[in-house]
Design an enzyme around this catalytic site. Structure first.
Site, PDB file in Angstrom:
ATOM      1  N   GLU A  81       1.639  -0.296  66.684  1.00 36.44           N
ATOM      2  CA  GLU A  81       1.968   1.153  66.275  1.00 36.44           C
ATOM      3  C   GLU A  81       0.977   2.187  66.961  1.00 36.44           C
ATOM      4  OE1 GLU A  81       2.059  -1.629  64.361  1.00 36.44           O
ATOM      5  OE2 GLU A  81       3.811  -1.471  63.089  1.00 36.44           O
ATOM      6  N   MET A 119     -19.302   2.402  81.092  1.00 38.48           N
ATOM      7  CA  MET A 119     -20.099   3.354  80.699  1.00 38.48           C
ATOM      8  C   MET A 119     -21.161   2.540  79.801  1.00 38.48           C
ATOM      9  SD  MET A 119     -20.383   6.571  81.212  1.00 38.48           S
ATOM     10  CE  MET A 119     -18.945   7.540  81.517  1.00 38.48           C
ATOM     11  N   LYS A 161      10.845   3.803  49.983  1.00 38.78           N
ATOM     12  CA  LYS A 161      12.147   3.235  50.397  1.00 38.78           C
ATOM     13  C   LYS A 161      13.417   3.705  49.651  1.00 38.78           C
ATOM     14  CE  LYS A 161      14.225  -0.949  52.235  1.00 38.78           C
ATOM     15  NZ  LYS A 161      13.969  -2.388  52.415  1.00 38.78           N
ATOM     16  N   PHE A 201       3.840  -5.499  48.102  1.00 36.65           N
ATOM     17  CA  PHE A 201       4.081  -6.272  49.326  1.00 36.65           C
ATOM     18  C   PHE A 201       3.723  -4.967  50.486  1.00 36.65           C
ATOM     19  CE2 PHE A 201       6.136  -7.722  53.374  1.00 36.65           C
ATOM     20  CZ  PHE A 201       5.082  -8.677  53.967  1.00 36.65           C
ATOM     21  N   GLN A 202       2.960  -5.016  51.480  1.00 38.62           N
ATOM     22  CA  GLN A 202       2.855  -4.144  52.611  1.00 38.62           C
ATOM     23  C   GLN A 202       2.922  -2.620  51.847  1.00 38.62           C
ATOM     24  OE1 GLN A 202       6.037  -4.735  55.690  1.00 38.62           O
ATOM     25  NE2 GLN A 202       4.661  -6.079  56.715  1.00 38.62           N
TER      26      GLN A 202
END
Lengths: 165, 589
Positions: free
Chosen positions: B55, B486, B167, B117-118
């Site tokens: 993502e 760096m 949802k 969940f999630q």
């Protein structure tokens, strides 16, 4: 260089708005001395937040610009710099005691024009309103007279004169 | 038709709203909470969905798409880990003012707060890393929220906006009503037109300058290509020198003789000294970042400063300015040119000539010089050769973060805006490759190159799978010095050469890695063969990973050590340790 400023912020009354404002202060390391918030316009769904904060002029300028940048913020006004204004605070002060101390507490409450809003034979709850300085002074006096609990609202403020925010 | 009889679900309605916003492509990754949206996407063919492999990459790809087109980039991720993985990308977009709308799935409203969940508190987590965010609790609010989100993302100083979508809201039925245009926001109305009086004051100050400099940043890119044209026109009219920030490269043609190169920590000697010694500084669309100013107390002490910015909170944040102008860079430049033409001010040509003579002396130091030998490829040489082969082609450059990024900024020349995509504010390693995918999606026929380091590229290497799937001919040009360059450079200069954890052990074979993903891998370590390798890379119409083995110990110069002033630049390896870095400087990043 650091000075205290009272800032009024008109915001949409929506979930998370207070978190946005408070998160801005904590995230950028600004100081909150007092904060009050409540709905002020049910029709337009607006709330008014009054924040007392302290900082250098550059920091105060930043605070105002950062507040103004939040999407649900309608108006930001620095009452401290925009002319004369009035500030008020309310406190509930619970004092426990009997005898002379109880009489003295009641007498002082009268002097400070505090109202008795609850009484038992050995306790009072006073409601005192005024400037923060007055509230602090009253609470200080109560300390030696049996102060057991204190609640303060923080400051609400408004400019003097007919002009609206 | 009553809403409950409507065939339109929240998800369908969302897709319609996106199409109404003229969205062409969505970068995303599916999951349980966003399945209704993926179902709606399946049933239409107006919106293209690009399936990324992480993502974070979806957001960077959307950033690349947005920065190279000037449009809003759109991201679609699921709830919980989908949203938290997007956080780095969102923060990156916030720091660099990139317009993004990120749609995140959420558990159904009745489960919110239940540790479902999630589930994650997405609006809570993303509040400090977005310009604004929304949790849509009812399907009737959905379309309006989407249109408002696009307005907020692209207006004023652009930024990322998250819309969290439970949802059940996506599955509930409701009719879609197209928005009235333009969307009027009840509280967010940024000031785009400047106060004319301030523009007039600015012109007076600019015309009276003896040692002026323009300092232009990413705000000009965000104001659209016309703003760059206006900037170029105005700078030519005045005959004054100009420097760009990292984010502003391309807003003024790099080949122009009035251009002093990039300024800041790894900027050119002439740009930084001109900033230090100028008497009038004209900052348009830049924000006095700490990489630019160095030691604040000694930043351009003798100048009057004009600051044009669309975001009032950028003004007087780090540096106190004499003349702030709030407005869109394009509008301000238009007004400046008009007022200049009307007033026909007299410029002090004698003073200007002396100023240019001084600048030319600084230029003559040739601060970007390096020594290429026959044995090992210097990273600067690799970029010079790269530029030689791409300069006449329609090309876009993205970078990761580190030494290679600074060298790319120094050695590649940008003649136009929207051609240079880099993570400036947040400094996100792993930005460049997914960003290049987004650029390539927007410009399918262009040559898109991610200039990378071998450490940064590992941070989003999984996207090789995405470029393989969509046959995106992105080129990854790795300057491989086998160090986090760096970090190594700072350890050498500031930490006594104790190279703690900066050596990249067990690097993959990048050629085989490319092949494993169906891309082409090339390797080069011989300076004599570099040109051929670059030509080969350009000619292959497939994704290519080029592993250029470069000098392991080369440092990026010039460098203003942290906490130092502009005149305290290190110009090269021999210049080192003229002054040890102060303790205050050590604390800074």
């Amino acid at each position: 260089m650091t000075s205290s400023h009272t800032i009024s912020v008109l915001v949409d009354n929506e979930p998370g708005i207070l978190a946005r404002v408070v998160g801005l202060f904590s995230g950028r390391g600004y100081n909150i001395e007092s904060l009050t918030v409540a709905e002020t316009d049910a029709k337009e769904n607006l709330s008014r937040i009054t924040i007392v904060t302290a900082g250098t002029p550059m920091v105060i300028e930043q605070i105002k610009a950062q507040l103004d940048r939040l999407v649900p913020v309608h108006k930001v006004r620095d009452l401290t710099v925009e002319g004369p204004h009035i500030e008020r605070e309310l406190a509930l002060v619970k004092v426990k005691g009997t005898g002379d101390k109880r009489v003295e507490a009641l007498r002082l409450a009268d002097v400070f024009r505090a109202k008795v809003i609850d009484a038992k034979t050995d306790s009072f709850v006073f409601e005192v309103t005024g400037t923060s300085d007055k509230v602090r002074t009253f609470v200080g006096l109560m300390e030696s007279l049996g102060l057991v609990e204190l609640g303060r609202t923080g400051i609400v403020a408004m400019s003097r004169g007919g002009e609206a925010l | 038709m009553k809403p409950e009889e409507s065939a339109t679900t929240g998800a369908d309605l969302l897709v319609k709203a996106l199409i109404d916003e003229e969205v062409e492509v969505v970068f995303g990754y599916p999951g349980g909470a966003v399945l209704p949206i993926y179902d709606s996407l399946f049933k239409q063919n107006r919106l293209r969905h690009i399936l990324v492999r992480h993502e974070q990459a979806a957001v960077h790809a959307a950033e690349g798409y947005a920065r190279s087109t000037g449009r809003v980039g759109v991201v679609l991720v699921t709830s919980g880990p989908g949203a938290t993985n997007a956080v780095t990308g969102l923060t990156d977009a916030l720091m660099d003012s990139v317009p993004i709308v990120c749609l995140t799935g959420q558990v159904p409203t009745h489960l919110i707060g239940n540790d479902a969940f999630q589930e994650a508190d997405t609006t809570g987590i993303t509040r400090p890393c977005t310009k604004h965010n929304y949790l849509v609790k009812a399907v009737d609010d959905l379309a309006r929220t989407v249109h408002e989100a696009f307005y907020v993302a692209r207006s004023g100083r652009p930024g990322p906006v998250v819309i969290d979508l439970p949802k059940d809201v996506l599955m509930n039925k409701h009719d879609y009503v197209a928005p009235k245009k333009p969307v009027q926001h009840k509280s967010y109305r940024p000031q785009v037109k400047p106060e004319l009086k301030k523009v007039e004051e600015a012109i007076e100050l600019i015309a009276g300058a003896k040692r002026p400099i323009f300092y232009a940043g990413g705000g000009i890119v965000n104001a659209g290509p016309k703003a760059s044209k206006l900037l170029t026109q105005f700078v030519h009219t005045t005959g004054y020198p100009i420097t760009n920030t990292l984010m502003g490269l391309g807003t003024f043609p790099a080949s122009d003789k009035q251009f002093l190169g990039m300024l800041g920590m790894h900027g050119t000697y002439e740009a930084n000294l001109a900033m230090y010694h100028c008497d009038v500084m004209i900052n348009i669309g830049a924000r006095f970042d700490d990489r630019i100013t160095g030691k604040l107390a000694e930043f351009s002490p003798k100048s009057k400063k004009i600051h044009v910015d669309i975001d009032p909170s950028s003004i007087n944040k780090n540096v106190r300015v004499d003349l702030p102008i709030v407005g869109d860079a394009g509008h301000v430049l238009e007004d400046m040119i008009r007022v200049w033409k009307a007033k026909q001010p007299k410029v002090d040509h004698k003073a200007l000539k002396a100023w240019w003579a001084e600048i030319d002396k600084w230029r003559a130091r040739n601060c970007l010089a390096y020594k290429q030998d026959k044995e090992t490829i210097k990273p600067q040489y690799a970029l010079e050769r790269l530029y030689h082969h791409i300069k006449d082609k329609d090309h876009y450059i993205t970078t990761e973060v580190g030494q290679h990024q600074m060298w790319a900024a120094q050695f590649l020349k940008f003649e136009q805006p929207n051609r240079w995509m880099t993570s400036g504010g947040l400094g996100t390693m792993g930005y460049g490759f997914p960003s290049a995918m987004g650029v390539q999606i927007a410009h399918p026929d262009a040559l898109v190159i991610d200039v990378a380091g071998e450490a940064s590229i590992m941070m989003n290497i999984q996207e090789l799978s995405t470029v393989a799937q969509y046959r995106l001919p992105v080129k990854i040009f790795i300057l491989n010095n086998q160090y986090m360059g760096m970090v190594r450079q700072w350890q050498e200069l500031l930490h006594g050469g104790r190279y703690s954890e900066s050596y990249m052990e067990s690097l993959p074979d990048f050629v085989k890695l490319a092949e494993a993903f169906g891309a082409v891998g090339l390797r080069c370590h011989d300076p004599a063969k570099l040109d051929d390798t670059i030509k080969q890379m350009i000619d292959i119409k497939k994704p290519v990973v080029v592993d250029v083995l470069v000098d392991k110990t080369e440092n990026c110069f010039p460098m203003i050590p942290s906490g130092a002033a502009h005149y305290d630049m290190l110009l090269g390896p021999d210049d080192r340790a003229a002054k040890p870095v102060s303790e205050e400087g050590m604390v800074l990043v």
